[in-house]
Enzyme design. Structure first.
Site, PDB file in Angstrom:
ATOM      1  N   ARG A  91       0.918  -1.043   0.055  1.00 24.99           N
ATOM      2  CA  ARG A  91       0.016   0.049  -0.173  1.00 24.99           C
ATOM      3  C   ARG A  91       0.829   1.359   0.011  1.00 24.99           C
ATOM      4  O   ARG A  91       0.381   2.014  -0.514  1.00 24.99           O
ATOM      5  CB  ARG A  91      -0.798  -0.028   1.124  1.00 24.99           C
ATOM      6  CG  ARG A  91      -1.702   1.169   1.344  1.00 24.99           C
ATOM      7  CD  ARG A  91      -3.050   1.165   2.133  1.00 24.99           C
ATOM      8  NE  ARG A  91      -2.748   0.484   3.139  1.00 24.99           N
ATOM      9  CZ  ARG A  91      -2.421   1.052   4.226  1.00 24.99           C
ATOM     10  NH1 ARG A  91      -2.234   2.472   4.437  1.00 24.99           N
ATOM     11  NH2 ARG A  91      -2.061   0.573   5.376  1.00 24.99           N
ATOM     12  N   TYR A 144     -16.120  16.433 -14.649  1.00 26.44           N
ATOM     13  CA  TYR A 144     -16.308  15.379 -14.695  1.00 26.44           C
ATOM     14  C   TYR A 144     -17.134  14.659 -13.448  1.00 26.44           C
ATOM     15  O   TYR A 144     -16.900  15.334 -12.664  1.00 26.44           O
ATOM     16  CB  TYR A 144     -14.851  14.458 -14.630  1.00 26.44           C
ATOM     17  CG  TYR A 144     -15.344  12.840 -14.561  1.00 26.44           C
ATOM     18  CD1 TYR A 144     -15.537  11.988 -15.607  1.00 26.44           C
ATOM     19  CD2 TYR A 144     -15.095  12.065 -13.425  1.00 26.44           C
ATOM     20  CE1 TYR A 144     -15.840  10.600 -15.436  1.00 26.44           C
ATOM     21  CE2 TYR A 144     -15.323  10.877 -13.185  1.00 26.44           C
ATOM     22  CZ  TYR A 144     -15.739  10.053 -14.235  1.00 26.44           C
ATOM     23  OH  TYR A 144     -15.954   8.749 -14.184  1.00 26.44           O
ATOM     24  N   ASP A 216      -6.937  18.065 -14.707  1.00 25.89           N
ATOM     25  CA  ASP A 216      -7.104  16.741 -15.003  1.00 25.89           C
ATOM     26  C   ASP A 216      -7.037  16.863 -16.502  1.00 25.89           C
ATOM     27  O   ASP A 216      -7.706  17.339 -17.134  1.00 25.89           O
ATOM     28  CB  ASP A 216      -8.690  16.571 -14.509  1.00 25.89           C
ATOM     29  CG  ASP A 216      -8.993  15.266 -15.185  1.00 25.89           C
ATOM     30  OD1 ASP A 216      -8.532  14.569 -16.108  1.00 25.89           O
ATOM     31  OD2 ASP A 216     -10.143  14.585 -14.470  1.00 25.89           O
ATOM     32  N   LYS A 241      -8.357   5.507 -19.143  1.00 20.61           N
ATOM     33  CA  LYS A 241      -8.616   6.110 -20.470  1.00 20.61           C
ATOM     34  C   LYS A 241      -7.494   5.709 -21.476  1.00 20.61           C
ATOM     35  O   LYS A 241      -7.148   4.723 -21.659  1.00 20.61           O
ATOM     36  CB  LYS A 241      -9.000   7.310 -20.405  1.00 20.61           C
ATOM     37  CG  LYS A 241      -9.998   7.926 -19.262  1.00 20.61           C
ATOM     38  CD  LYS A 241     -11.456   7.012 -19.438  1.00 20.61           C
ATOM     39  CE  LYS A 241     -12.298   7.051 -18.055  1.00 20.61           C
ATOM     40  NZ  LYS A 241     -12.413   8.183 -17.575  1.00 20.61           N
TER      41      LYS A 241
HETATM   42  C1  LIG Z   1     -12.855   8.985 -16.351  1.00 21.48           C
HETATM   43  C2  LIG Z   1     -12.664   9.915 -15.939  1.00 21.48           C
HETATM   44  C3  LIG Z   1     -12.191  10.036 -14.551  1.00 21.48           C
HETATM   45  C4  LIG Z   1     -12.307   9.092 -13.443  1.00 21.48           C
HETATM   46  O1  LIG Z   1     -11.370   8.041 -13.720  1.00 21.48           O
HETATM   47  P1  LIG Z   1     -11.654   6.693 -13.180  1.00 21.48           P
HETATM   48  O2  LIG Z   1     -10.498   5.777 -13.460  1.00 21.48           O
HETATM   49  O3  LIG Z   1     -12.868   6.094 -13.722  1.00 21.48           O
HETATM   50  O4  LIG Z   1     -11.936   6.706 -11.545  1.00 21.48           O
HETATM   51  C5  LIG Z   1     -11.878  11.547 -14.309  1.00 21.48           C
HETATM   52  N1  LIG Z   1     -11.653  12.537 -15.097  1.00 21.48           N
HETATM   53  C6  LIG Z   1     -11.880  12.423 -16.386  1.00 21.48           C
HETATM   54  C7  LIG Z   1     -11.891  13.547 -17.249  1.00 21.48           C
HETATM   55  C8  LIG Z   1     -12.382  11.035 -16.752  1.00 21.48           C
HETATM   56  O5  LIG Z   1     -12.575  10.949 -18.139  1.00 21.48           O
END
Ligand SMILES: *Cc1c(COP(=O)(O)O)cnc(C)c1O
Length: 440
Positions: A91, A144, A216, A241
């Site tokens: 962890r 998001y 992000d 993604k």
């Molecule tokens: C999918 C996504 C997230 C969250 O990611 P997870 O891996 O599903 O927790 C955060 N920000 C954006 C822009 C996303 O497309």
């Protein structure tokens, strides 16, 4: 209050691991490697990789272990508070995590990276690690959903206020900044309308007001835009993604200076959102092709967006930063230089009814939420990513009925376009129109 640990009561910003005056190294890393002078595809393949000196196996082994033998060095590290630089417990850290962290750090031009069991794991540890009671956060109305819920619901519960602004409007962002504003949290490119943040101006605002700026960058990745190079403090990716890229894992990452990342790490330990070694292996393997995948995603999306613009009979509007019709064309050209993302959104005539008919008719693009995989995925924001908003709220941020979001995969672009083209002819109002033209 009767607190038996009163003497140990510490101001939040002065926890022992933050207070350390020691010089901070980049990493942590198992082996020193500096690939900053190499091209991005070379970094994708080689950075962070550990070849095994015992077996001479090429590539990073999967260190599928929860714990590590303690020795003098690790006891000393525990005593000194240097725990992040030693292997003690998974962890806290694991070679599989370090390896993929180092690869992402080199791609982002960051001193240090942390990986998490999801993108939301990265976002919640980063935000919770940096806010304090009574502070204020400025963020976007186009956020998001998971990030929106965290900021709107949870931070509020803990007495941290937030303002939600139009991310394209620098004046509105500036006006939202208060005396107690500590964080600016934005997406570089928004979902689903692909609005762009005026990055350089927001960096200036953050510096002027002494706020931390977190971006992000999931929709762009370090291949399309390295936001840290512009003076952003921390960059987050949902590695689920594009970084993962095969729709087969959930992961997240945050990158920045070693000092700031060291401040987020204790929050990761408390949230318990560490990344499993096997998932790290999958992510590191995927990252080897990130740069070449992004080239194809970008090119395919550009070509598809241009094609959709020619379908004005049935396509009302196309949202893509690489089009000359794009609302923030100048900003897109100066920041993205043609590397615009693999996401394309567009609005169909006939609203959501047409959109459903279109999705049902497709063969290649699969109807699923998520994005950034090698396969094309398609979904409607109104019943997926923006389903928690009212129709009015959606329209306030520009998401009208009939908006379709497509994550353009790396399939042959001719096949993608042929599929989309036949799908458009299956929309009822388009079928009727086609009938009329053949009759007259
Ligand atoms: C999918 C996504 C997230 C969250 O990611 P997870 O891996 O599903 O927790 C955060 N920000 C954006 C822009 C996303 O497309």
């Amino acid at each position: 209050m009767n607190n038996p640990f009163k003497d140990l009561d510490r101001n939040n910003s002065e926890l022992w691991f933050n207070k350390l005056k020691r010089k901070r190294k980049k990493g942590p890393r198992m082996q020193e490697s500096d690939h900053s002078n190499l091209g991005i595809s070379t970094q994708c393949v080689h950075s962070g990789q550990y070849d095994d000196p015992i077996t001479r196996a090429v590539g990073t082994p999967i260190y599928q272990t929860s714990t590590f033998y303690l020795n003098e060095d690790t006891y000393a590290a525990i005593g000194d508070g240097n725990v992040r630089d030693e292997m003690i417990y998974t962890r806290y850290g694991n070679p599989s995590q370090w390896s993929v962290q180092d690869k992402i750090a080199q791609l982002e031009n960051a001193e240090s990276t942390l990986v998490f069991s999801s993108g939301m794991g990265a976002i919640s540890a980063t935000i919770l690690g940096l806010v304090e009671k009574g502070c204020h956060v400025v963020t976007s109305r186009d956020l998001y959903g998971g990030s929106y819920n965290l900021i709107y619901e949870d931070l509020q519960r803990f007495g941290i206020e937030s303002s939600f602004v139009d991310m394209t409007n620098i004046k509105e962002i500036e006006n939202a900044i208060q005396e107690n504003t500590k964080l600016l949290f934005f997406e570089s490119l928004s979902n689903p309308l692909l609005k762009m943040l005026p990055l350089e101006e927001v960096v200036q605002l953050a510096k002027k007001n002494g706020c931390r700026l977190i971006i992000d960058n999931t929709f762009l990745t370090p291949c399309n835009l390295k936001v840290l190079d512009y003076g952003v403090d921390l960059v987050i990716n949902s590695a689920t993604k594009y970084l993962g890229g095969h729709s087969d894992l959930i992961a997240g990452a945050v990158s920045g200076s070693r000092k700031l990342i060291d401040q987020i790490w204790p929050q990761l330990l408390k949230n318990g959102s560490s990344m499993d070694p096997h998932a790290c292996y999958l992510l590191e393997r995927s990252l080897k092709t990130l740069s070449i995948r992004m080239n194809v995603h970008n090119d395919n999306a550009q070509t598809l967006a241009e094609f959709l613009e020619t379908q004005e009979d049935i396509v009302e509007e196309v949202y893509y930063p690489g089009l000359s019709s794009y609302a923030q064309k100048e900003l897109s050209e100066s920041l993205l230089k043609g590397r615009c993302t693999g996401m394309v959104s567009f609005r169909l005539k006939g609203g959501n009814k047409s959109a459903h008919q279109f999705l049902n008719a497709l063969h290649i693009a699969k109807e699923a939420t998520s994005l950034g995989g090698v396969e094309s995925l398609i979904s409607l924001p109104y019943n997926t990513s923006q389903a928690s908003l009212t129709k009015q709220q959606r329209e306030a941020i520009g998401i009208k009925d009939g908006v379709v979001r497509m994550s353009v995969g790396i399939e042959n672009i001719e096949d993608i376009i042929a599929d989309v083209q036949q799908g458009l002819t299956k929309i009822e109002i388009q079928k009727e129109k086609l009938c009329e033209t053949t009759l007259t």
